[in-house]
Write an enzyme that holds these catalytic residues in place. Structure first.
Site, mmCIF file in Angstrom:
data_model
loop_
_atom_site.group_PDB
_atom_site.id
_atom_site.type_symbol
_atom_site.label_atom_id
_atom_site.label_comp_id
_atom_site.label_asym_id
_atom_site.label_seq_id
_atom_site.Cartn_x
_atom_site.Cartn_y
_atom_site.Cartn_z
ATOM 1 N N GLU A 98 44.300 -3.951 8.143
ATOM 2 C CA GLU A 98 43.872 -3.150 9.287
ATOM 3 C C GLU A 98 44.771 -3.269 10.507
ATOM 4 O O GLU A 98 44.268 -3.343 11.638
ATOM 5 C CB GLU A 98 42.438 -3.555 9.657
ATOM 6 C CG GLU A 98 42.259 -4.994 10.177
ATOM 7 C CD GLU A 98 42.001 -6.053 9.128
ATOM 8 O OE1 GLU A 98 42.429 -5.882 7.971
ATOM 9 O OE2 GLU A 98 41.379 -7.077 9.464
ATOM 10 N N HIS A 130 37.170 1.276 4.858
ATOM 11 C CA HIS A 130 37.104 -0.147 5.218
ATOM 12 C C HIS A 130 38.108 -0.486 6.330
ATOM 13 O O HIS A 130 37.738 -1.045 7.357
ATOM 14 C CB HIS A 130 37.377 -0.992 3.964
ATOM 15 C CG HIS A 130 37.360 -2.466 4.202
ATOM 16 N ND1 HIS A 130 36.261 -3.253 3.956
ATOM 17 C CD2 HIS A 130 38.317 -3.305 4.676
ATOM 18 C CE1 HIS A 130 36.531 -4.503 4.273
ATOM 19 N NE2 HIS A 130 37.779 -4.566 4.710
ATOM 20 N N GLU A 131 39.348 -0.123 6.113
ATOM 21 C CA GLU A 131 40.372 -0.502 7.107
ATOM 22 C C GLU A 131 40.136 0.229 8.434
ATOM 23 O O GLU A 131 40.338 -0.335 9.499
ATOM 24 C CB GLU A 131 41.786 -0.235 6.572
ATOM 25 C CG GLU A 131 42.115 -0.944 5.255
ATOM 26 C CD GLU A 131 41.751 -2.417 5.183
ATOM 27 O OE1 GLU A 131 41.725 -3.088 6.233
ATOM 28 O OE2 GLU A 131 41.470 -2.900 4.065
ATOM 29 N N HIS A 183 37.531 -1.527 10.492
ATOM 30 C CA HIS A 183 38.049 -2.691 11.225
ATOM 31 C C HIS A 183 38.493 -2.326 12.650
ATOM 32 O O HIS A 183 38.635 -3.213 13.487
ATOM 33 C CB HIS A 183 39.240 -3.301 10.493
ATOM 34 C CG HIS A 183 38.887 -4.316 9.444
ATOM 35 N ND1 HIS A 183 38.108 -5.415 9.706
ATOM 36 C CD2 HIS A 183 39.246 -4.414 8.130
ATOM 37 C CE1 HIS A 183 38.001 -6.144 8.598
ATOM 38 N NE2 HIS A 183 38.677 -5.557 7.628
ATOM 39 N N GLU A 196 34.812 -9.271 8.165
ATOM 40 C CA GLU A 196 34.735 -8.571 6.875
ATOM 41 C C GLU A 196 33.328 -8.105 6.485
ATOM 42 O O GLU A 196 33.185 -7.028 5.912
ATOM 43 C CB GLU A 196 35.344 -9.429 5.768
ATOM 44 C CG GLU A 196 36.830 -9.757 5.983
ATOM 45 C CD GLU A 196 37.736 -8.517 6.060
ATOM 46 O OE1 GLU A 196 37.324 -7.426 5.631
ATOM 47 O OE2 GLU A 196 38.873 -8.672 6.571
ATOM 48 N N ASP A 227 42.795 -19.032 3.562
ATOM 49 C CA ASP A 227 42.824 -18.313 2.291
ATOM 50 C C ASP A 227 41.743 -18.773 1.329
ATOM 51 O O ASP A 227 41.276 -18.000 0.497
ATOM 52 C CB ASP A 227 44.170 -18.571 1.614
ATOM 53 C CG ASP A 227 45.024 -17.342 1.600
ATOM 54 O OD1 ASP A 227 44.844 -16.522 2.514
ATOM 55 O OD2 ASP A 227 45.859 -17.211 0.673
ATOM 56 N N TYR A 278 32.589 -10.928 2.649
ATOM 57 C CA TYR A 278 32.543 -9.476 2.498
ATOM 58 C C TYR A 278 31.144 -8.992 2.112
ATOM 59 O O TYR A 278 30.495 -8.273 2.870
ATOM 60 C CB TYR A 278 33.531 -9.031 1.407
ATOM 61 C CG TYR A 278 34.984 -9.110 1.811
ATOM 62 C CD1 TYR A 278 35.654 -7.984 2.265
ATOM 63 C CD2 TYR A 278 35.689 -10.304 1.741
ATOM 64 C CE1 TYR A 278 36.990 -8.031 2.633
ATOM 65 C CE2 TYR A 278 37.033 -10.369 2.101
ATOM 66 C CZ TYR A 278 37.682 -9.231 2.551
ATOM 67 O OH TYR A 278 38.993 -9.289 2.922
HETATM 68 N N1 BES Z 1 41.790 -7.899 6.425
HETATM 69 C C1 BES Z 1 41.688 -7.750 5.020
HETATM 70 C C2 BES Z 1 42.854 -8.302 4.279
HETATM 71 C C3 BES Z 1 43.098 -9.794 4.465
HETATM 72 C C4 BES Z 1 42.062 -10.693 4.578
HETATM 73 C C5 BES Z 1 44.387 -10.256 4.507
HETATM 74 C C6 BES Z 1 42.330 -12.052 4.766
HETATM 75 C C7 BES Z 1 44.645 -11.602 4.677
HETATM 76 C C8 BES Z 1 43.616 -12.515 4.806
HETATM 77 C C9 BES Z 1 41.487 -6.291 4.632
HETATM 78 O O1 BES Z 1 40.748 -5.556 5.543
HETATM 79 C C10 BES Z 1 40.697 -6.267 3.358
HETATM 80 O O2 BES Z 1 39.605 -6.752 3.369
HETATM 81 N N2 BES Z 1 41.244 -5.697 2.302
HETATM 82 C C11 BES Z 1 40.549 -5.577 1.024
HETATM 83 C C12 BES Z 1 40.029 -4.212 0.828
HETATM 84 C C13 BES Z 1 38.581 -4.040 1.059
HETATM 85 C C14 BES Z 1 38.123 -2.653 0.680
HETATM 86 C C15 BES Z 1 37.671 -5.080 0.504
HETATM 87 C C16 BES Z 1 41.563 -5.808 -0.090
HETATM 88 O O3 BES Z 1 42.750 -5.862 0.161
HETATM 89 O O4 BES Z 1 41.141 -5.932 -1.228
HETATM 90 ZN ZN ZN Z 2 38.724 -6.112 5.580
#
Ligand code: BES
Ligand code: ZN
Length: 624
Positions: free
Chosen positions: A290, A314-315, A318, A337, A392, A400
C-alpha cells in the site's frame, strides 16, 4: 531486547504533547527500532539518490530535519540502518554546519545497526552521506531478463516492515511520521516513481523529483525504477506497468475509481490526491503493498477477469487503515491489516455485490481456522508478543482474518449503521497519527461500547478478542449461499457419485474453485487428480490463486504431471504467499525435499531478499 514501556518521566508531559498522540494512554516502546523518538523526532526527509545498476548500489544523502521533543538536550540522534556504508555525517544549526561524529553499533541479525550521532542541543538538521549494500534487504535489482520487456533493468523497494533502514538511514519505526522530498537520478530511458506525487505526464529525463507533503511512517517509503509506462484509468486513478503489461493491467483495474468512491462514501474523503497503482515484475514478494499514492501490485493478481481484484480493494483500503491511521508498533499490526481486510470486503460488497463479498469472507475464515490449528497459542493473539522476533514472524492470518472477524463481530453487535459511523469518526480522529492497540481499545470503549447498553458491551467481549488466543465463542460465521452447492458437489465427487467430468465446474468462479479446494481433504489420490486435470486443465490454469491451490494439492498427492508446472510457477513469480506453503509442503517428503532443493537452486537468484530469507529457513540454507 526488553519490552520497556515508556513510563512517562516527570518531564514527560511536554514530551507527549508533540511526540505521541495526546489520546494515547500508554505509548509502547517499538522493539524493532534503535531510534529514540521520545527525545528526538525526524520531521522531514530530503533524499538525494543516484541509482547505479552496474554496482547495484544507491548512493546519496539523507537530509533529516529533526526536532527535540524532550527536556534532555544531550541525547544523541539514533537512527536505524542495515548494511549501509555511512561515508560522512554533517550537522547543521542555523548557518553553522559541521562534521558530526557518528558510531555504528554492533550488527543485530533482526534489527541491523544503530547509527548514533551525538549532536549539539540546537542542531536542526543532520545530513547522512551513504551507500547501500548490493544485497540491501529492501531492494531487488532485476536484470533485463527478469522483466517482461527483457531489455532494461529494474529496481524496486519493499520497506515494510523494517527494511526501509536498508536503503534510508531513518527512525525506522511506524510511530514516527515525516514528510519527504526526493531527487533521484537514474540511467537514461528509465522512469522512477515513488510513494509520493507522481506526474502521469513525466518525461524520461533520468532526473526525477518527488514530494510527499503528508507525514508518513518510514515503512511507506518506496521507489521503483524501470521501463515503466502509464495508462489513465479514471480522473484520479491510473496504472503504471511495463509497456507490454500496461494495457491488460489498465483493463483489470478499470474499477479503481468506483472503489475509491465506495470507500469515501463509507469512511470519508480519500486524502492522498491521486491513487495510482504500479504493476511490478513477477518477483514482487507480496500480492500488493500500500505505498501511499502508488500501490505496488504483483502481476499474479491480474487474472484477466477481475476475479482477484480484492487485492486492489485491500491496498486501497490501506489509504484509510494503515496509511492514515497507522500501527504504532508491529505488535499492533492487526490495526493495519484487520481493519483493511474488513474494509476490503465492504468495498467488494459495494462494487461487486454482497455475494462476492460473502464468498471472500467465507474463504477468509476457512484459511484462518486452518491456520489456527497449526499456530502456537501465543501467535493466535491479535496483540501479539514479538519480543526478540522479527515482525515477519507475526505475518499470519491472525492479524488479517481474526482482526477482520473482530470488526465484523462489532458490526454485528452494534449494527452496521452505528459501526460505520464509529469507523468514520475513528479515521477522522486519528488521521495522520500512529496508535497502539490500547489507544484503539480506549477510543472504542468511549465512542461505541459506552454508547450502547451493557449487554452489548459484554457481547462485544473486546478483551478476549484482543488479548486471548483462538476465536472467541459467538464470533461471526460468514456464509455464502453460492457455496452450498459446491460443498454438495465436492461430497458427491469424493463419494464417487459424480465423476470429475460431470462436475459443473466449467461455470465455477475463482471463488467457487477455491471453496471446492477448501472442501476436499488433503489426500484425494492421483486418480481423482488426473480426472480433475483432464476435465478442467487445472495444471495450465492462468489464475494464480486457483493454480496455487491445485499445485499444493498436487504436492500432497504426489501428482507428478503437475511437477513441471510447479517448477515454472516457483521460478516465474516470487510471491511469498505462494512460495512458502509450496516449499513447506515439498520438504515434507524425501523426494519432495530433493525437488525443492533443485528448484530453489534455480529460483533463489530470482527472488526478492525478503523471500529468500524465509525460503532459506524452509529449504535449508543457501543453495547457490
Ligand atoms: N501491507 C501488506 C504487505 C506486507 C505486510 C508487507 C507485512 C510486509 C510486511 C499488504 O497490504 C498485504 O496485506 N498484502 C497481501 C494482500 C492482501 C489481499 C491480503 C498479500 O500480499 O498477500
Ligand atoms: Zn494489507
Amino acid at each position: 531486547m526488553i519490552a520497556a514501556r515508556f513510563t512517562a518521566p516527570l518531564l514527560g508531559i511536554c514530551l507527549m504533547a508533540s511526540s505521541t498522540f495526546a489520546a494515547d494512554p500508554a505509548p509502547e516502546k517499538d522493539l524493532h527500532s534503535f531510534s529514540n523518538p521520545e527525545h528526538l523526532r525526524v520531521k522531514s526527509l530530503f533524499l538525494q539518490l543516484d541509482v547505479n545498476f552496474e554496482t547495484r548500489v544507491l548512493t546519496g544523502d539523507a537530509m533529516l530535519t529533526i526536532e527535540r521533543v524532550s527536556a534532555d538536550k544531550t541525547q544523541p540522534l539514533v537512527l536505524d540502518t542495515r548494511g549501509l556504508k555511512v561515508l560522512s555525517v554533517t550537522e547543521i544549526a542555523g548557518d553553522d554546519s559541521v562534521d558530526a561524529k557518528f558510531v555504528l553499533g554492533k550488527v543485530d541479525p533482526i534489527l541491523g545497526q544503530s547509527l548514533t550521532i551525538p549532536i549539539r542541543a540546537n542542531t536542526t538538521m543532520v545530513i547522512v552521506n551513504y551507500k547501500t549494500s548490493p544485497n540491501a534487504s529492501a531492494l531487488q535489482w532485476l536484470s533485463p531478463a527478469q522483466t517482461a520487456g527483457k531489455k532494461k533493468p529494474y529496481l524496486f523497494t519493499q520497506s515494510e516492515a523494517i527494511d526501509a533502514r536498508s536503503w534510508v538511514p531513518c527512525q525506522d519505526t511506524p510511530a514516527v511520521r515525516f514528510t519527504y522530498k526526493a531527487a533521484v537520478k537514474t540511467p537514461p530511458g528509465l522512469l522512477a516513481v515513488m510513494s509520493a506525487g507522481n506526474d502521469p505526464e513525466q518525461k524520461r529525463t533520468g532526473e526525477y523529483s518527488f514530494e510527499m507533503n503528508q507525514p508518513i511512517p518510514s515503512y511507506l517509503l518506496a521507489l521503483a525504477v524501470g521501463d515503466i509506462a502509464f495508462r489513465k484509468v479514471g480522473p484520479r486513478t491510473g496504472v503504471y506497468a511495463e509497456p507490454s503489461v500496461v494495457d491488460k493491467a489498465a483493463r483489470e483495474f478499470s474499477d479503481l475509481e468506483a472503489m475509491v468512491k465506495a470507500c469515501e462514501k463509507l469512511y470519508g474523503p480519500y486524502q492522498w490526491g491521486r491513487y495510482d497503482v504500479l504493476v511490478m515484475p513477477p518477483s514482487f514478494p507480496f500480492g500488493g503493498m500500500e505505498n501511499p499514492r502508488l500501490t505496488f501490485f504483483s502481476p499474479t493478481i491480474i487474472a484477466g477477469d477481475k476475479s482477484l481484484v480484492s487485492v486492489a480493494a485491500h491496498e486501497l483500503a490501506h489509504s484509510w487503515s494503515g496509511n492514515l491511521v497507522t500501527n504504532a508498533t508491529w505488535r499492533d499490526f492487526w490495526l493495519n491489516e484487520g481493519f483493511t481486510v474488513y474494509i476490503e470486503r465492504r468495498i467488494m460488497e459495494e462494487v461487486y455485490g454482497k455475494a462476492r463479498a460473502d464468498e471472500e469472507a467465507v474463504l477468509g475464515k476457512q484459511t484462518l481456522v486452518k491456520e489456527l490449528a497449526e499456530l502456537p497459542k501465543s501467535d493466535q493473539i491479535l496483540h501479539i508478543d514479538l519480543k526478540g522476533r522479527s515482525p515477519d514472524s507475526g505475518l499470519s492470518d491472525v492479524p488479517y482474518e481474526k482482526g477482520a472477524l473482530f470488526l465484523k463481530h462489532l458490526e454485528g453487535v452494534y449494527g452496521r449503521e452505528a459501526f460505520d459511523k464509529f469507523l468514520k469518526s475513528y479515521f477522522a480522529h486519528f488521521a495522520f497519527h500512529s496508535i497502539t492497540t490500547a489507544t484503539f481499545a480506549k477510543y472504542l470503549d468511549e465512542n461505541l461500547l459506552r454508547q450502547g447498553d451493557p449487554t452489548q458491551r459484554a457481547k462485544a467481549n473486546v478483551d478476549e478478542w484482543l488479548y486471548q488466543p483462538g476465536i472467541p465463542a459467538g464470533a461471526p460465521n460468514p456464509t455464502a449461499p453460492t457455496f452450498a452447492a459446491i460443498e454438495a458437489q465436492a461430497r458427491d465427487f469424493l463419494a464417487g457419485k459424480t465423476e470429475a467430468a460431470n462436475l459443473p465446474a466449467k461455470k465455477w468462479s475463482t471463488q467457487e474453485w477455491l471453496h471446492f479446494f477448501d472442501s476436499v481433504p488433503a489426500k484425494i489420490g492421483t486418480d481423482r487428480m488426473k480426472d480433475l486435470d483432464a476435465a478442467f486443465s487445472l495444471t495450465t490454469s492462468g489464475n494464480s490463486e486457483v493454480l496455487f491451490q491445485w499445485l499444493l494439492l498436487a504436492v500432497k498427492n504426489d501428482y507428478a504431471p503437475a511437477y513441471p508446472r510447479l517448477e515454472s510457477f516457483l521460478t516465474e513469480q516470487g510471491r511469498r504467499k505462494f512460495l512458502q506453503p509450496l516449499y513447506e509442503e515439498l520438504v515434507k517428503t524425501g523426494d519432495g525435499k530433493a525437488r525443492a532443493v533443485a528448484i530453489y537452486k534455480k529460483a533463489r537468484p530470482t527472488y526478492h531478499p525478503s523471500a529468500t530469507l524465509s525460503i532459506d529457513a524452509i529449504v535449508g540454507g543457501k543453495e547457490k
